[in-house]
Design a protein around this motif. Structure first.
Motif, PDB file in Angstrom:
ATOM      1  N   ALA A  47       0.278 -11.072   6.930  1.00 17.74           N
ATOM      2  CA  ALA A  47      -0.110  -9.707   7.309  1.00 17.74           C
ATOM      3  C   ALA A  47       0.609  -8.680   6.444  1.00 17.74           C
ATOM      4  CB  ALA A  47       0.219  -9.467   8.783  1.00 17.74           C
ATOM      5  N   LEU A  48       1.863  -8.990   6.078  1.00 15.37           N
ATOM      6  CA  LEU A  48       2.616  -8.087   5.213  1.00 15.37           C
ATOM      7  C   LEU A  48       1.983  -8.015   3.827  1.00 15.37           C
ATOM      8  CD1 LEU A  48       5.069  -6.274   4.750  1.00 15.37           C
ATOM      9  CD2 LEU A  48       6.360  -8.323   4.094  1.00 15.37           C
ATOM     10  N   VAL A  49       1.524  -9.141   3.310  1.00  9.60           N
ATOM     11  CA  VAL A  49       0.843  -9.159   2.010  1.00  9.60           C
ATOM     12  C   VAL A  49      -0.376  -8.234   2.044  1.00  9.60           C
ATOM     13  CG1 VAL A  49      -0.524 -10.560   0.419  1.00  9.60           C
ATOM     14  CG2 VAL A  49       1.640 -11.442   1.306  1.00  9.60           C
ATOM     15  N   GLU A  50      -1.182  -8.357   3.088  1.00 12.64           N
ATOM     16  CA  GLU A  50      -2.389  -7.532   3.202  1.00 12.64           C
ATOM     17  C   GLU A  50      -2.026  -6.050   3.276  1.00 12.64           C
ATOM     18  OE1 GLU A  50      -4.337  -9.033   6.640  1.00 12.64           O
ATOM     19  OE2 GLU A  50      -4.925 -10.940   5.705  1.00 12.64           O
ATOM     20  N   ALA A  51      -0.996  -5.738   4.088  1.00 14.29           N
ATOM     21  CA  ALA A  51      -0.571  -4.345   4.215  1.00 14.29           C
ATOM     22  C   ALA A  51       0.004  -3.829   2.892  1.00 14.29           C
ATOM     23  CB  ALA A  51       0.463  -4.221   5.329  1.00 14.29           C
ATOM     24  N   HIS A  52       0.760  -4.674   2.198  1.00 11.91           N
ATOM     25  CA  HIS A  52       1.369  -4.297   0.919  1.00 11.91           C
ATOM     26  C   HIS A  52       0.303  -3.923  -0.106  1.00 11.91           C
ATOM     27  CE1 HIS A  52       3.763  -4.503  -2.749  1.00 11.91           C
ATOM     28  NE2 HIS A  52       2.940  -5.419  -3.205  1.00 11.91           N
ATOM     29  N   LEU A  53      -0.789  -4.679  -0.164  1.00 10.15           N
ATOM     30  CA  LEU A  53      -1.862  -4.397  -1.109  1.00 10.15           C
ATOM     31  C   LEU A  53      -2.520  -3.052  -0.815  1.00 10.15           C
ATOM     32  CD1 LEU A  53      -3.472  -7.946  -1.360  1.00 10.15           C
ATOM     33  CD2 LEU A  53      -2.241  -6.740  -3.172  1.00 10.15           C
ATOM     34  N   VAL A  54      -2.745  -2.779   0.458  1.00 13.24           N
ATOM     35  CA  VAL A  54      -3.368  -1.513   0.846  1.00 13.24           C
ATOM     36  C   VAL A  54      -2.445  -0.341   0.516  1.00 13.24           C
ATOM     37  CG1 VAL A  54      -4.206  -0.142   2.779  1.00 13.24           C
ATOM     38  CG2 VAL A  54      -4.775  -2.567   2.657  1.00 13.24           C
ATOM     39  N   VAL A  55      -1.174  -0.471   0.889  1.00 12.19           N
ATOM     40  CA  VAL A  55      -0.212   0.616   0.648  1.00 12.19           C
ATOM     41  C   VAL A  55      -0.013   0.838  -0.850  1.00 12.19           C
ATOM     42  CG1 VAL A  55       2.212   1.279   0.910  1.00 12.19           C
ATOM     43  CG2 VAL A  55       0.948   0.356   2.865  1.00 12.19           C
ATOM     44  N   SER A  56       0.033  -0.234  -1.619  1.00 18.39           N
ATOM     45  CA  SER A  56       0.189  -0.099  -3.076  1.00 18.39           C
ATOM     46  C   SER A  56      -0.985   0.660  -3.685  1.00 18.39           C
ATOM     47  CB  SER A  56       0.303  -1.483  -3.724  1.00 18.39           C
ATOM     48  OG  SER A  56       1.480  -2.137  -3.320  1.00 18.39           O
ATOM     49  N   ALA A  57      -2.186   0.374  -3.209  1.00 16.96           N
ATOM     50  CA  ALA A  57      -3.372   1.083  -3.711  1.00 16.96           C
ATOM     51  C   ALA A  57      -3.294   2.574  -3.382  1.00 16.96           C
ATOM     52  CB  ALA A  57      -4.638   0.476  -3.107  1.00 16.96           C
ATOM     53  N   ILE A  58      -2.801   2.896  -2.195  1.00 21.48           N
ATOM     54  CA  ILE A  58      -2.649   4.305  -1.805  1.00 21.48           C
ATOM     55  C   ILE A  58      -1.613   4.986  -2.685  1.00 21.48           C
ATOM     56  CG2 ILE A  58      -1.880   5.848   0.047  1.00 21.48           C
ATOM     57  CD1 ILE A  58      -3.081   3.826   2.043  1.00 21.48           C
ATOM     58  N   HIS A  59      -0.490   4.307  -2.929  1.00 25.55           N
ATOM     59  CA  HIS A  59       0.560   4.857  -3.799  1.00 25.55           C
ATOM     60  C   HIS A  59       0.006   5.129  -5.193  1.00 25.55           C
ATOM     61  CE1 HIS A  59       4.278   5.046  -1.568  1.00 25.55           C
ATOM     62  NE2 HIS A  59       4.099   3.834  -1.074  1.00 25.55           N
ATOM     63  N   ASP A  60      -0.714   4.175  -5.750  1.00 25.01           N
ATOM     64  CA  ASP A  60      -1.250   4.324  -7.107  1.00 25.01           C
ATOM     65  C   ASP A  60      -2.200   5.514  -7.195  1.00 25.01           C
ATOM     66  OD1 ASP A  60       0.183   2.162  -7.931  1.00 25.01           O
ATOM     67  OD2 ASP A  60      -1.493   0.747  -7.860  1.00 25.01           O
ATOM     68  N   SER A  61      -3.093   5.615  -6.224  1.00 24.12           N
ATOM     69  CA  SER A  61      -4.065   6.698  -6.231  1.00 24.12           C
ATOM     70  C   SER A  61      -3.372   8.057  -6.083  1.00 24.12           C
ATOM     71  CB  SER A  61      -5.069   6.503  -5.089  1.00 24.12           C
ATOM     72  OG  SER A  61      -5.947   7.604  -4.981  1.00 24.12           O
ATOM     73  N   SER A  62      -2.425   8.118  -5.154  1.00 25.32           N
ATOM     74  CA  SER A  62      -1.721   9.379  -4.906  1.00 25.32           C
ATOM     75  C   SER A  62      -0.855   9.779  -6.094  1.00 25.32           C
ATOM     76  CB  SER A  62      -0.863   9.249  -3.652  1.00 25.32           C
ATOM     77  OG  SER A  62      -0.168  10.443  -3.381  1.00 25.32           O
ATOM     78  N   ASP A  63      -0.161   8.799  -6.693  1.00 20.21           N
ATOM     79  CA  ASP A  63       0.691   9.101  -7.849  1.00 20.21           C
ATOM     80  C   ASP A  63      -0.122   9.584  -9.038  1.00 20.21           C
ATOM     81  OD1 ASP A  63       2.835   8.388  -6.323  1.00 20.21           O
ATOM     82  OD2 ASP A  63       3.150   6.424  -7.264  1.00 20.21           O
ATOM     83  N   ASN A  64      -1.323   9.036  -9.216  1.00 14.57           N
ATOM     84  CA  ASN A  64      -2.193   9.485 -10.298  1.00 14.57           C
ATOM     85  C   ASN A  64      -2.600  10.950 -10.101  1.00 14.57           C
ATOM     86  OD1 ASN A  64      -2.187   7.084 -11.718  1.00 14.57           O
ATOM     87  ND2 ASN A  64      -3.992   6.274 -10.688  1.00 14.57           N
ATOM     88  N   LYS A  65      -2.882  11.311  -8.849  1.00  9.09           N
ATOM     89  CA  LYS A  65      -3.243  12.700  -8.554  1.00  9.09           C
ATOM     90  C   LYS A  65      -2.036  13.618  -8.756  1.00  9.09           C
ATOM     91  CE  LYS A  65      -6.891  11.585  -5.211  1.00  9.09           C
ATOM     92  NZ  LYS A  65      -7.298  11.639  -3.781  1.00  9.09           N
ATOM     93  N   ALA A  66      -0.851  13.139  -8.355  1.00  5.56           N
ATOM     94  CA  ALA A  66       0.358  13.956  -8.483  1.00  5.56           C
ATOM     95  C   ALA A  66       0.694  14.238  -9.939  1.00  5.56           C
ATOM     96  CB  ALA A  66       1.530  13.264  -7.795  1.00  5.56           C
ATOM     97  N   ALA A  67       0.293  13.338 -10.828  1.00  2.00           N
ATOM     98  CA  ALA A  67       0.601  13.497 -12.252  1.00  2.00           C
ATOM     99  C   ALA A  67      -0.363  14.450 -12.952  1.00  2.00           C
ATOM    100  CB  ALA A  67       0.575  12.137 -12.946  1.00  2.00           C
ATOM    101  N   GLN A  68      -1.457  14.823 -12.296  1.00  2.00           N
ATOM    102  CA  GLN A  68      -2.437  15.720 -12.916  1.00  2.00           C
ATOM    103  C   GLN A  68      -1.881  17.139 -13.008  1.00  2.00           C
ATOM    104  OE1 GLN A  68      -6.063  15.365 -10.657  1.00  2.00           O
ATOM    105  NE2 GLN A  68      -6.237  13.153 -11.010  1.00  2.00           N
ATOM    106  N   GLN A  69      -2.189  17.807 -14.091  1.00  4.12           N
ATOM    107  CA  GLN A  69      -1.640  19.144 -14.338  1.00  4.12           C
ATOM    108  C   GLN A  69      -2.005  20.121 -13.226  1.00  4.12           C
ATOM    109  OE1 GLN A  69       0.469  19.720 -16.873  1.00  4.12           O
ATOM    110  NE2 GLN A  69       0.830  21.720 -15.947  1.00  4.12           N
ATOM    111  N   LYS A  70      -3.198  20.013 -12.675  1.00  6.58           N
ATOM    112  CA  LYS A  70      -3.640  20.959 -11.645  1.00  6.58           C
ATOM    113  C   LYS A  70      -2.846  20.805 -10.348  1.00  6.58           C
ATOM    114  CE  LYS A  70      -7.299  17.968  -9.774  1.00  6.58           C
ATOM    115  NZ  LYS A  70      -8.741  17.839  -9.503  1.00  6.58           N
ATOM    116  N   ASN A  71      -2.133  19.694 -10.207  1.00  4.86           N
ATOM    117  CA  ASN A  71      -1.369  19.441  -8.981  1.00  4.86           C
ATOM    118  C   ASN A  71       0.137  19.582  -9.192  1.00  4.86           C
ATOM    119  OD1 ASN A  71      -3.648  18.857  -7.382  1.00  4.86           O
ATOM    120  ND2 ASN A  71      -3.713  16.758  -8.165  1.00  4.86           N
ATOM    121  N   LYS A  72       0.569  20.319 -10.213  1.00  4.82           N
ATOM    122  CA  LYS A  72       1.984  20.423 -10.542  1.00  4.82           C
ATOM    123  C   LYS A  72       2.738  21.442  -9.689  1.00  4.82           C
ATOM    124  CE  LYS A  72       2.428  17.340 -13.751  1.00  4.82           C
ATOM    125  NZ  LYS A  72       3.275  16.157 -13.548  1.00  4.82           N
ATOM    126  N   THR A  73       2.042  22.255  -8.913  1.00  6.29           N
ATOM    127  CA  THR A  73       2.741  23.242  -8.082  1.00  6.29           C
ATOM    128  C   THR A  73       3.443  22.541  -6.927  1.00  6.29           C
ATOM    129  OG1 THR A  73       0.843  23.617  -6.615  1.00  6.29           O
ATOM    130  CG2 THR A  73       0.967  24.952  -8.621  1.00  6.29           C
TER     131      THR A  73
END
Length: 342
Positions: A47-73
């Motif tokens: 169950a931890l493996v399944e949760a880890h995969l989901v959380v990792s995908a959320i982190h990746d998506s969110s970090d990509n958005k955070a790195a965008q210039q329009k989101n630097k404020t």
């Protein structure tokens, strides 16, 4: 969120589950922990493996958005952080797992060789990624603390994320060791810049390296670990405060958590100042203009660890903007010493 699993992978996972289910956890490894040590069942690891995969995908998506210039404020960054936290909480709830349970199980897996081997095996089957090789345990990173020295329960879990291990850091070290490593890289490259006061390109290159070590979302590449001193220091503050909020947290933990979090956030503020100076160096048009700023950068990067004696009383305290990573480390030591049984 669904993750594709090939038919062979399903069969292998089923067979693996059957073998482990038929065998007591203590007998599944020749190097298992004593029966009294906290552990997980195979179903919990899966169950931890399944949760880890989901959380990792959320982190990746969110970090990509955070790195965008329009989101630097600051407002956009805060909003993204809040959305990410909410998405993770919601995703874990759908898996029937609370945030605190997820954190505790991740720490157990990261600090127990048997559980980690099970986790990696299941992850390999589910994702198709190669199974990591088994290597001898590396020596503790500077600032790290052995899991056996941590307080019991979830207090120790959160403190462990600070000093021992956290699965999202590049080398699975705790936030404090990671922050120290990144801060030392920043200070090293600030010093490199100071060696070439007549070479504008060299100073600007090393200024970029400083930025990368402090906050890699603001520099595409560099010699840092790719995690960033600021992010690691933020993890220190967040997780020591989570430890202090646990019902079983002692007065000792609650007191030193304030000191540790305050010092860590002061280090983050200094990181912002260092980045601002480094960007001025990158924008300089003459070597003389850049060199005048490099000395400031060297001083600020040194303070990421050492802090500064702002009130000139002959000591660097944890508060009043003086503290940094060294003071956070000192008070982690005091916290752990105060929890030891006589």
């Amino acid at each position: 969120m669904a993750f594709p699993v090939r038919p062979r992978a399903v069969l292998a996972l089923t067979c693996t589950a059957a073998v482990f289910a038929a065998t007591p956890l203590a007998a599944q490894s020749t190097g298992s922990a004593p029966a009294s040590a906290p552990t997980l069942t195979l179903a919990e690891v899966r169950a931890l493996v399944e949760a880890h995969l989901v959380v990792s995908a959320i982190h990746d998506s969110s970090d990509n958005k955070a790195a965008q210039q329009k989101n630097k404020t600051k407002e956009a960054q805060l909003e993204l952080q809040q959305k990410k936290r909410a998405m993770i909480t919601e995703a874990l709830a759908k898996k029937g797992m609370a945030d605190s349970v997820f954190s505790k199980r991740r720490f157990l897996v990261s600090s127990n060789a048997t559980l980690r081997a099970q986790f990696d095996s299941i992850l390999s089957v589910v994702t198709g990624a190669p199974l990591p090789g088994v290597v001898a345990a590396a020596p503790l990173a500077p600032g790290a603390v052995a899991a056996s020295s941590l307080p019991p329960g979830l207090v120790g879990t959160h403190v462990g994320h600070v000093v021992s291990s956290f699965m999202d850091t590049p080398d699975k070290s705790g936030f404090l060791p990671m922050a120290l490593v990144e801060a030392k890289i920043a200070a090293q490259h600030a010093a490199f810049a100071a060696r070439t006061p007549d070479n504008l390109q060299s100073m600007q290159t090393h200024a970029g390296h400083v930025i990368h070590a402090i906050d890699p979302t603001q520099a595409a590449s560099g010699p840092g670990k790719g995690f960033g001193m600021k992010r690691a220091a933020g993890g220190i503050a967040q997780h020591v405060e989570l430890a202090a909020k646990e019902p079983t947290a002692s007065a000792n933990v609650k007191t030193h958590a304030v000191h540790i979090a305050t010092a860590a956030r002061s280090a983050m503020a200094r990181g912002d100042q260092a980045i601002a100076i480094a960007k001025q160096i990158q924008g300089a048009t003459t070597a003389a203009a850049a060199a005048a700023l490099v000395s400031q950068l060297v001083s600020m990067c040194d303070q990421l660890i050492a802090g500064s004696d702002n009130n000139a009383d002959g000591r660097v305290g944890w508060g009043d903007g003086e503290g940094a990573l060294q003071q956070a480390q000192d008070h982690i030591g005091l916290l752990l010493a105060g929890e030891k049984k006589p």
